[in-house]
Design a protein around this motif. Structure first.
Motif, short mmCIF file in Angstrom:
data_model
loop_
_atom_site.label_atom_id
_atom_site.label_comp_id
_atom_site.label_asym_id
_atom_site.label_seq_id
_atom_site.Cartn_x
_atom_site.Cartn_y
_atom_site.Cartn_z
N SER A 163 -63.02 18.60 1.01
CA SER A 163 -62.28 17.68 1.62
C SER A 163 -62.94 16.95 2.66
CB SER A 163 -61.10 18.47 2.42
OG SER A 163 -60.27 19.15 1.89
N VAL A 164 -64.01 17.14 3.30
CA VAL A 164 -64.72 16.16 4.16
C VAL A 164 -65.56 15.25 3.17
CG1 VAL A 164 -66.58 16.11 5.78
CG2 VAL A 164 -64.89 17.70 6.17
N CYS A 224 -52.69 25.69 18.88
CA CYS A 224 -53.10 24.42 19.22
C CYS A 224 -53.09 23.46 17.99
CB CYS A 224 -54.41 24.25 20.00
SG CYS A 224 -55.84 24.95 19.04
N GLY A 225 -52.80 24.00 17.05
CA GLY A 225 -52.98 23.12 15.72
C GLY A 225 -54.26 23.18 15.03
N ILE A 226 -55.32 23.51 15.56
CA ILE A 226 -56.67 23.50 15.00
C ILE A 226 -56.63 24.43 13.74
CG2 ILE A 226 -57.82 25.29 16.35
CD1 ILE A 226 -59.93 23.09 16.68
N ARG A 227 -56.04 25.42 13.71
CA ARG A 227 -56.59 26.14 12.62
C ARG A 227 -55.87 25.65 11.02
NH1 ARG A 227 -57.00 32.04 13.91
NH2 ARG A 227 -56.95 32.27 15.91
N ASP A 228 -54.68 24.82 11.33
CA ASP A 228 -54.13 24.14 10.14
C ASP A 228 -55.34 22.95 9.65
OD1 ASP A 228 -51.86 25.40 10.05
OD2 ASP A 228 -50.72 24.12 11.23
N VAL A 229 -55.85 22.18 10.82
CA VAL A 229 -56.77 21.08 10.37
C VAL A 229 -57.94 21.87 9.79
CG1 VAL A 229 -58.18 19.56 11.43
CG2 VAL A 229 -55.92 19.67 12.17
N LEU A 230 -58.48 23.03 10.29
CA LEU A 230 -59.63 23.53 9.87
C LEU A 230 -59.57 24.24 8.27
CD1 LEU A 230 -61.16 25.35 12.72
CD2 LEU A 230 -61.88 23.36 11.72
N ARG A 281 -57.85 22.73 6.37
CA ARG A 281 -57.81 21.43 5.14
C ARG A 281 -59.37 21.17 5.34
NH1 ARG A 281 -56.22 21.98 2.37
NH2 ARG A 281 -53.94 21.93 2.91
N LEU A 282 -59.99 20.75 6.53
CA LEU A 282 -61.15 20.05 6.35
C LEU A 282 -62.28 21.12 6.33
CD1 LEU A 282 -60.14 17.66 9.44
CD2 LEU A 282 -60.50 17.40 6.72
N GLY A 283 -62.09 22.41 6.55
CA GLY A 283 -63.04 23.46 6.46
C GLY A 283 -63.25 23.63 4.95
N VAL A 319 -57.42 16.07 -3.27
CA VAL A 319 -56.55 14.83 -3.06
C VAL A 319 -55.05 15.00 -2.68
CG1 VAL A 319 -58.41 13.23 -4.01
CG2 VAL A 319 -56.33 13.86 -5.40
N ARG A 320 -54.62 15.91 -3.48
CA ARG A 320 -53.23 16.32 -3.18
C ARG A 320 -52.78 17.07 -1.99
NH1 ARG A 320 -51.22 19.15 -9.05
NH2 ARG A 320 -51.34 17.64 -10.29
N ARG A 321 -53.86 17.91 -1.30
CA ARG A 321 -53.70 18.43 -0.27
C ARG A 321 -53.73 17.44 1.01
NH1 ARG A 321 -57.48 23.30 -2.10
NH2 ARG A 321 -55.93 24.52 -2.93
N LEU A 322 -54.96 16.40 0.60
CA LEU A 322 -55.08 15.56 1.53
C LEU A 322 -53.92 14.36 1.70
CD1 LEU A 322 -58.84 14.63 1.02
CD2 LEU A 322 -57.94 15.77 3.03
N GLU A 323 -53.35 14.29 0.67
CA GLU A 323 -52.19 13.33 0.74
C GLU A 323 -51.01 14.14 1.37
OE1 GLU A 323 -49.61 10.73 -2.54
OE2 GLU A 323 -50.85 12.41 -3.45
N ARG A 324 -50.82 15.47 0.97
CA ARG A 324 -49.89 16.24 1.65
C ARG A 324 -50.00 16.06 3.33
NH1 ARG A 324 -49.07 21.82 3.02
NH2 ARG A 324 -46.82 22.35 3.22
#
Length: 137
Positions: A39-40, A25-31, A33-35, A72-77
């Motif tokens: 980042s948060v 479902c894509g949640i792993r990719d988001v987690l 980054r935000l986990g 910030v690079r990861r968040l920009e990507r």
């Protein structure tokens, strides 16, 4: 079972899950980054508006220059942050949330509100668990 009790009980069916990740479902990719630890916090700080690199570093307590750069690079990507370089001497670099990044701030605020509202319960549960863990078996 008592002599008079002959009925068979069956457990209640489990409720449907709120979300299923059976089909990625894509949640792993988001987690991913935000986990992470930073980042948060960077998203929260940028939610207040554009920041220069050093302002952002001062605002996010404990983050090193290298870790802020990576974050910030990861968040920009991921399309959550934009980076603007101004041709000055020395160059000025500013970071700002994109529309996608701003759409995340409501969810982050919800998580922060939940955390604040439930902090006493979580702390009590931890104390109770720690007390049990410290008892000899």
């Amino acid at each position: 079972m008592s002599v008079g009790h002959t009925g068979v009980t069956t457990p209640e069916p489990l409720p449907e899950p709120l979300l299923s990740c059976d089909d990625d479902c894509g949640i792993r990719d988001v987690l991913d980054r935000l986990g992470d630890k930073w980042s948060v916090l960077v998203v929260v700080e940028l939610g207040a508006g554009m920041r220069r690199f050093k302002e952002l570093q001062r605002a996010v307590d404990g983050i090193s220059q290298r870790m802020l750069t990576l974050t910030v690079r990861r968040l920009e990507r991921d399309g959550l942050v934009t980076r603007t370089v101004h041709a000055t001497v020395p160059p000025q670099v500013e970071y700002e949330l994109t529309d996608l990044g701003r759409s995340l701030t409501g969810l982050v605020k919800g998580l922060a509100d939940w955390s604040l509202a439930h902090r006493p319960q979580i702390e009590a549960a931890r104390r109770e668990w720690d007390a049990k863990a410290d008892m000899p078996s």
